[in-house]
Write an enzyme that holds these catalytic residues in place. Structure first.
Site, PDB file in Angstrom:
ATOM      1  N   ASP A  75       0.893  -1.158   0.000  1.00 42.82           N
ATOM      2  CA  ASP A  75       0.000   0.000   0.000  1.00 42.82           C
ATOM      3  C   ASP A  75       0.928   1.203   0.000  1.00 42.82           C
ATOM      4  OD1 ASP A  75      -1.429   2.308   0.797  1.00 42.82           O
ATOM      5  OD2 ASP A  75      -3.006   1.041   1.601  1.00 42.82           O
ATOM      6  N   HIS A  76       1.009   1.911  -1.116  1.00 45.05           N
ATOM      7  CA  HIS A  76       2.083   2.905  -1.220  1.00 45.05           C
ATOM      8  C   HIS A  76       1.930   4.047  -0.218  1.00 45.05           C
ATOM      9  CE1 HIS A  76      -0.654   5.296  -3.754  1.00 45.05           C
ATOM     10  NE2 HIS A  76       0.166   6.311  -3.568  1.00 45.05           N
ATOM     11  N   HIS A  92      -5.696   2.927   1.312  1.00 40.37           N
ATOM     12  CA  HIS A  92      -4.988   4.094   1.844  1.00 40.37           C
ATOM     13  C   HIS A  92      -5.696   4.734   3.042  1.00 40.37           C
ATOM     14  CE1 HIS A  92      -3.117   3.329  -1.884  1.00 40.37           C
ATOM     15  NE2 HIS A  92      -3.807   4.134  -2.645  1.00 40.37           N
TER      16      HIS A  92
END
Ligand code: BG6
Length: 483
Positions: free
Chosen positions: A172-173, A235
């Protein structure tokens, strides 16, 4: 920490993610000296490319990189090789095996469209590439990881057939962003926040992830996904869990992830009967933005004229725990809004209404704003005396800005995340049970939508979202922060 010798094999090297994020991040790690000398990159894809062509392609892509220079780029790209094969051809994997036969760690990175994930995992498994004597092997998987609870579970069990949980890195960036990690530093590296971090002092929390861009070229994916799956499932709920989790016993990956999972499992499911009320979905219509006309979502090519895919969603989340009882967490995210902004705002209870303030406007409630991007920073909204002869208060922020304090540009999220995968540190990656807890919450909402079909409201490009979304906090006497 420095990456040990090894190889990263990127499936889908010809795609956008490799060009925009992965190869540039590896290049930054190389220039900064974080890659072992004989570290290699193998790009696995279907197109008829050669090593030479691939190097040239990425050299051009790197030209805009802040660290670009000819010599470094050539040296870095000399370690990049292209492996041509379709994802479902066992011979392609057998041939890959030969290229992996030098020593070191092996990281498989799935940067393909999700439809190819299971084919690649099965082929890696069946060809024995997930289990090579003398190598430490890990696999990194991009989002979307499934499209609901059932498909996420299916993908997890497929992975677990061939890999152990500690070898699996679900990305999950957002967790790679400096400012997101700073939420933990702020909460647990300071003594003043923890005692007031609960329902006694906190009135409510707002999480905003707004974008100005539209859906762009990703219509095919987005039409099936929508904002709830695209942004909230990963996010935003990650931000929520970091802001609300209990103090972990250490910064070790499992200690942190255990606490995150507890929060996610305690999210109060949104039921069918309340979904229209607690969740607002909407789509952008056509209109003028920055002087030019932009198409509405339904006018975009590839979108059905009666599409109900939401490009905006706002919802009220609640956590069933002693710490958070009665503290609503308002979430909103959307495309084509007035500006790009990701932030978490924690609002504290107002000062008591006593005779002290009689006849004057009571001071605005304090709020702690963690700005994830852009203008990364933290500000604490306080009230101070306005200079003059009377006791007038004005709101004034106590500010910390990364740019002012540290100057340099912040590292890209993918740099930190790739380095962690290369050095076998899963702390910023999502564990299987965490992922399933995320999906359980979102799937509940999706299923309620499918049954109830609540209205899909509309909003103008460049606006703060649909008018109806104001109602969420407003009916409880609160307001969204200005966007
Ligand atoms: C991605 C979503 O995960 O995050 C995109 O799929 C979105 O739709 C992007 O644009 C936003 O990321 P960032 O880092 O720009 O906030």
């Amino acid at each position: 920490k420095k990456a040990p010798p090894g190889v990263i094999c990127i499936f889908g090297i010809t795609g956008d993610l490799s060009k925009k994020k992965l190869v540039p991040a590896l290049y930054a790690l190389y220039v900064r000296g974080y890659l072992a000398e004989n570290f290699k990159i193998i790009g696995f894809a279907r197109r008829d490319w050669s090593d030479e062509f691939t190097r040239q392609y990425f050299k051009e892509a790197l030209m805009g990189h802040p660290f670009f220079n000819d010599r470094d780029a050539d040296e870095f790209l000399a370690a990049l090789f292209y492996h041509r094969s379709s994802f479902d051809d066992p011979e392609g994997y057998a041939a890959l095996r030969k290229k992996l036969s030098f020593g070191g760690d092996i990281i498989y990175y799935l940067a393909t469209p999700p439809a190819s994930y299971s084919t690649i995992i099965e082929n890696l498994g069946e060809s024995g590439l997930c289990n090579l004597e003398g190598h430490n092997i890990r696999i990194v998987i991009e989002k979307p990881f499934g499209s609901d609870l059932e498909t996420a579970r299916g993908l997890n069990s497929l992975l677990l057939r061939y890999f152990k949980e500690e070898q699996i890195y679900r990305i999950d960036h957002y967790l790679g962003k400096e400012t997101v990690q700073n939420i933990l530093a702020l909460r647990f590296g300071n003594s003043i926040f923890e005692p007031i971090w609960n329902s006694k002092y906190i009135d409510h929390i707002q999480i905003t992830v707004a974008e100005k861009i539209g859906v762009g070229s990703r219509i095919n994916y987005y039409e099936k996904s929508g904002a709830l799956r695209d942004m909230v499932q990963n996010h935003i709920l990650q931000l929520l869990s970091l802001v609300t989790m209990e103090v972990p016993t250490s910064f070790e990956s499992d200690a942190i992830r255990n606490e995150k999972v507890k929060i996610l499992k305690n999210l109060v499911p949104i039921k069918q009967a309340e979904v229209s009320h607690k969740v607002i979905r909407a789509q952008y219509v056509g209109g003028y933005l920055d002087g030019g006309y932009v198409k509405g979502y339904r006018e975009e090519e590839g979108v059905k004229i009666d599409s109900t895919t939401e490009t905006y969603v706002a919802l009220k989340a609640e956590i069933a725990s002693w710490r958070w009882a009665g503290v609503p967490i308002y979430i909103r995210t959307g495309k084509r809004l007035s500006r790009k902004l990701s932030e978490v705002a924690v609002f504290f209870k107002p000062v008591p209404e006593t005779s002290l303030w009689f006849g004057r406007p009571s001071p605005a409630p304090n709020a702690l704003i963690m700005q994830i991007q852009p203008d990364e920073g933290i500000s604490l909204l306080t009230n101070v005396k306005s200079p003059g002869y009377s006791m007038e208060l004005i709101k004034h922020p106590l500010n910390f800005k990364y740019e002012h304090s540290f100057g340099d540009e912040l590292p890209e999220a993918y740099e930190r995340l790739l380095l962690d995968a290369l050095t076998a540190d899963p702390v910023l990656y999502t564990r299987a049970d965490e992922l399933e807890a995320l999906w359980a919450y979102i799937t509940g909402i999706r299923e309620a939508w499918d049954i109830v079909s609540p209205p899909v409201y509309s909003y103008l490009p460049g606006s703060a979202g649909p008018i109806m979304a104001r109602k969420l906090p407003a009916e409880e006497g609160r307001r969204w922060r200005r966007l």
